[in-house]
Design an enzyme around this catalytic site. Structure first.
Site, PDB file in Angstrom:
ATOM      1  N   GLN A  80       0.816  -1.218   0.000  1.00 22.59           N
ATOM      2  CA  GLN A  80       0.000   0.000   0.000  1.00 22.59           C
ATOM      3  C   GLN A  80       0.851   1.271   0.000  1.00 22.59           C
ATOM      4  O   GLN A  80       0.351   2.351  -0.296  1.00 22.59           O
ATOM      5  CB  GLN A  80      -0.937   0.028   1.214  1.00 22.59           C
ATOM      6  N   GLU A 165      -4.949  -7.751   5.820  1.00 22.12           N
ATOM      7  CA  GLU A 165      -3.568  -7.307   5.539  1.00 22.12           C
ATOM      8  C   GLU A 165      -2.784  -8.385   4.798  1.00 22.12           C
ATOM      9  O   GLU A 165      -2.017  -8.068   3.883  1.00 22.12           O
ATOM     10  CB  GLU A 165      -2.844  -6.903   6.833  1.00 22.12           C
ATOM     11  N   HIS A 168      -3.461  -8.383   1.197  1.00 27.06           N
ATOM     12  CA  HIS A 168      -2.741  -7.346   0.442  1.00 27.06           C
ATOM     13  C   HIS A 168      -1.418  -7.886  -0.103  1.00 27.06           C
ATOM     14  O   HIS A 168      -0.964  -7.467  -1.163  1.00 27.06           O
ATOM     15  CB  HIS A 168      -2.420  -6.146   1.345  1.00 27.06           C
TER      16      HIS A 168
HETATM   17 ZN    ZN Z   1      -6.471  -2.606   3.012  1.00 24.91          ZN
END
Ligand code: ZN
Length: 198
Positions: A80, A165, A168
């Protein structure tokens, strides 16, 4: 883990190359920008963290917590912030008490048959929310910021957050768990909001 800086992170050895040329005064490092979907890094499978990543990781951890707390959010994965590495930070801060967790090379080693439905959001899809069904409890194996192998059993919000998470790190977003119809609606709404952003 204790003593994680909250928002302002100062460091003489900046992760961003340009910072190393800064004046002798310790510089306030700008917050890491968070990538907004759709972005190719968010769709990629991240690679494992290896020993030679240690220095980069040590600099990255406080900066990831700073970006996450500032957002504010309860979890942030390295992709991210544009780094395709298998690591994430999490803090669900129950009862306002901080409980920062660093997950390096995390993997889910067990999940419950029982499922739970929870509304999820994501810092990479700001202001977008959807109900996602996932296992209610998980057991996660990971390394902490010192490279110590750990296991964590979680339920409730933490279980959801850990799965979100870890997703991701495999290029999976929460909208990949919902119907194509709902996903397309969210992605269109997000694109529109991003276009209208000043
Ligand atoms: Zn997220």
């Amino acid at each position: 883990m204790q003593g994680v800086p909250a928002v302002e992170v100062t460091s003489a050895c900046g992760y961003i190359g340009a910072m190393s040329n800064a004046s002798p005064e310790p510089a306030t490092i700008p917050l890491l920008p968070i990538l907004i979907a759709p972005h190719p890094v968010l769709k990629a499978r991240a690679r494992r963290v290896i020993t030679s990543d240690n220095d980069a990781i040590r600099d990255l951890i406080p900066r990831m917590f700073a970006a996450m707390y500032n957002a504010p959010g309860i979890g942030l994965a390295a992709p991210q912030v544009g780094l395709s590495l298998r690591m994430a930070v999490v803090d669900i801060a129950e009862n306002e008490k901080r409980n920062p967790i660093v997950l390096v090379n995390p993997e889910i080693i067990a999940s419950s048959q029982e499922l739970s439905v929870r509304e999820e959001g994501c810092l990479s899809l700001p202001n977008m929310f959807a109900e996602v069904t996932r296992p209610a409890r998980v057991k996660v194996r990971f390394e902490d910021e010192s490279g110590v192998k750990r296991e964590l059993e979680a339920d409730g919000l933490l279980a959801t957050c850990l799965q979100h998470e870890i997703d991701h790190l495999d290029g999976v977003l929460f909208v990949d768990h919902i119907s194509a119809l709902k996903r397309n609606m969210i992605m269109r709404k997000l694109a529109k909001e991003q276009r209208l952003k000043p």
